[in-house]
Scaffold this motif. Structure first.
Motif, short mmCIF file in Angstrom:
data_model
loop_
_atom_site.label_atom_id
_atom_site.label_comp_id
_atom_site.label_asym_id
_atom_site.label_seq_id
_atom_site.Cartn_x
_atom_site.Cartn_y
_atom_site.Cartn_z
N MET A 92 0.83 -1.21 0.00
CA MET A 92 0.00 0.00 0.00
C MET A 92 0.87 1.27 0.00
SD MET A 92 -2.93 -0.93 -0.41
CE MET A 92 -3.23 -2.64 -0.77
N ARG A 93 2.04 1.19 0.65
CA ARG A 93 2.96 2.33 0.62
C ARG A 93 3.45 2.55 -0.80
NH1 ARG A 93 6.34 0.74 4.50
NH2 ARG A 93 4.85 1.43 6.04
N GLY A 94 3.65 1.47 -1.53
CA GLY A 94 4.05 1.58 -2.93
C GLY A 94 3.00 2.29 -3.76
N VAL A 95 1.73 2.07 -3.40
CA VAL A 95 0.64 2.76 -4.10
C VAL A 95 0.68 4.25 -3.81
CG1 VAL A 95 -1.87 3.01 -4.24
CG2 VAL A 95 -0.87 0.74 -4.14
N THR A 96 0.86 4.61 -2.54
CA THR A 96 0.88 6.03 -2.16
C THR A 96 2.05 6.75 -2.81
OG1 THR A 96 0.99 4.98 0.03
CG2 THR A 96 -0.08 7.09 -0.08
N LYS A 97 3.18 6.04 -2.95
CA LYS A 97 4.37 6.65 -3.53
C LYS A 97 4.36 6.63 -5.05
CE LYS A 97 6.25 7.37 0.48
NZ LYS A 97 6.43 8.72 0.99
N GLY A 98 3.34 6.00 -5.64
CA GLY A 98 3.21 6.01 -7.09
C GLY A 98 4.01 4.95 -7.81
N VAL A 99 4.46 3.92 -7.09
CA VAL A 99 5.23 2.85 -7.72
C VAL A 99 4.30 1.84 -8.37
CG1 VAL A 99 6.91 1.00 -7.31
CG2 VAL A 99 7.10 3.15 -6.08
N PHE A 100 3.19 1.55 -7.71
CA PHE A 100 2.18 0.62 -8.24
C PHE A 100 0.85 1.33 -8.37
CE2 PHE A 100 4.91 -2.74 -6.30
CZ PHE A 100 5.13 -3.46 -7.44
N HIS A 101 0.02 0.83 -9.27
CA HIS A 101 -1.35 1.32 -9.38
C HIS A 101 -2.18 0.69 -8.27
CE1 HIS A 101 -5.39 1.98 -11.06
NE2 HIS A 101 -4.83 3.02 -11.64
N LYS A 102 -3.18 1.41 -7.82
CA LYS A 102 -4.03 0.96 -6.72
C LYS A 102 -4.66 -0.41 -7.01
CE LYS A 102 -7.83 3.24 -6.24
NZ LYS A 102 -8.84 4.26 -5.92
N ASN A 103 -5.17 -0.58 -8.21
CA ASN A 103 -5.83 -1.84 -8.56
C ASN A 103 -4.85 -3.00 -8.63
OD1 ASN A 103 -8.10 -0.30 -8.72
ND2 ASN A 103 -8.37 -0.47 -10.92
N THR A 104 -3.63 -2.72 -9.06
CA THR A 104 -2.60 -3.76 -9.12
C THR A 104 -2.31 -4.28 -7.72
OG1 THR A 104 -1.61 -2.64 -11.01
CG2 THR A 104 -0.26 -4.27 -9.88
N ALA A 105 -2.13 -3.35 -6.78
CA ALA A 105 -1.84 -3.73 -5.39
C ALA A 105 -3.02 -4.50 -4.79
CB ALA A 105 -1.55 -2.49 -4.56
N ALA A 106 -4.23 -4.04 -5.07
CA ALA A 106 -5.43 -4.71 -4.54
C ALA A 106 -5.53 -6.13 -5.11
CB ALA A 106 -6.68 -3.91 -4.90
N ARG A 107 -5.23 -6.27 -6.39
CA ARG A 107 -5.29 -7.59 -7.02
C ARG A 107 -4.26 -8.54 -6.41
NH1 ARG A 107 -4.03 -6.18 -11.98
NH2 ARG A 107 -1.87 -6.85 -11.82
N LYS A 108 -3.03 -8.05 -6.23
CA LYS A 108 -1.98 -8.87 -5.64
C LYS A 108 -2.35 -9.32 -4.23
CE LYS A 108 1.98 -7.01 -8.20
NZ LYS A 108 2.43 -8.23 -8.85
N MET A 109 -2.86 -8.36 -3.42
CA MET A 109 -3.24 -8.68 -2.05
C MET A 109 -4.38 -9.70 -2.02
SD MET A 109 -1.35 -7.51 0.24
CE MET A 109 -2.40 -8.18 1.50
N SER A 110 -5.34 -9.50 -2.89
CA SER A 110 -6.50 -10.39 -2.94
C SER A 110 -6.07 -11.82 -3.28
CB SER A 110 -7.51 -9.87 -3.97
OG SER A 110 -8.54 -10.79 -4.15
#
Length: 87
Positions: free
Chosen positions: A59-77
């Motif tokens: 999620m920190r990667g999302v805030t810093k702009g390294v990953f897209h929000k949906n990409t992170a959500a998909r990986k976590m899911s």
């Protein structure tokens, strides 16, 4: 090649930003790999702990702009469903 002072400065900034983002991406991948290894070993407790450690990093990667929000959500899911399936 950058000629104007502004273009040279932008090139320097891009290099710095690239290095920072590369380090962040690498750190996140390490956390995700630890989860994968725990799942592969079959240890559900370790997999849960690794997943809990990986979530804020992702999620920190999302805030810093390294990953897209949906990409992170998909990986976590996908990871959490695989950890749940171990039970």
């Amino acid at each position: 090649m950058a000629n104007s002072p502004q273009a040279k400065k932008r090139a320097r900034q891009n290099d710095r930003r690239f290095a920072v983002n590369k380090a962040r991406r690498s750190r996140i991948r390490t956390f995700l790999r630890k989860v994968e290894e725990a799942i592969a070993s079959g240890d559900q407790a370790a997999a849960k702990a690794a997943l809990q450690a990986a979530q804020p990093e992702l999620m920190r990667g999302v805030t810093k702009g390294v990953f897209h929000k949906n990409t992170a959500a998909r990986k976590m899911s996908r990871l959490s469903s695989r950890v749940k399936a171990m039970a």
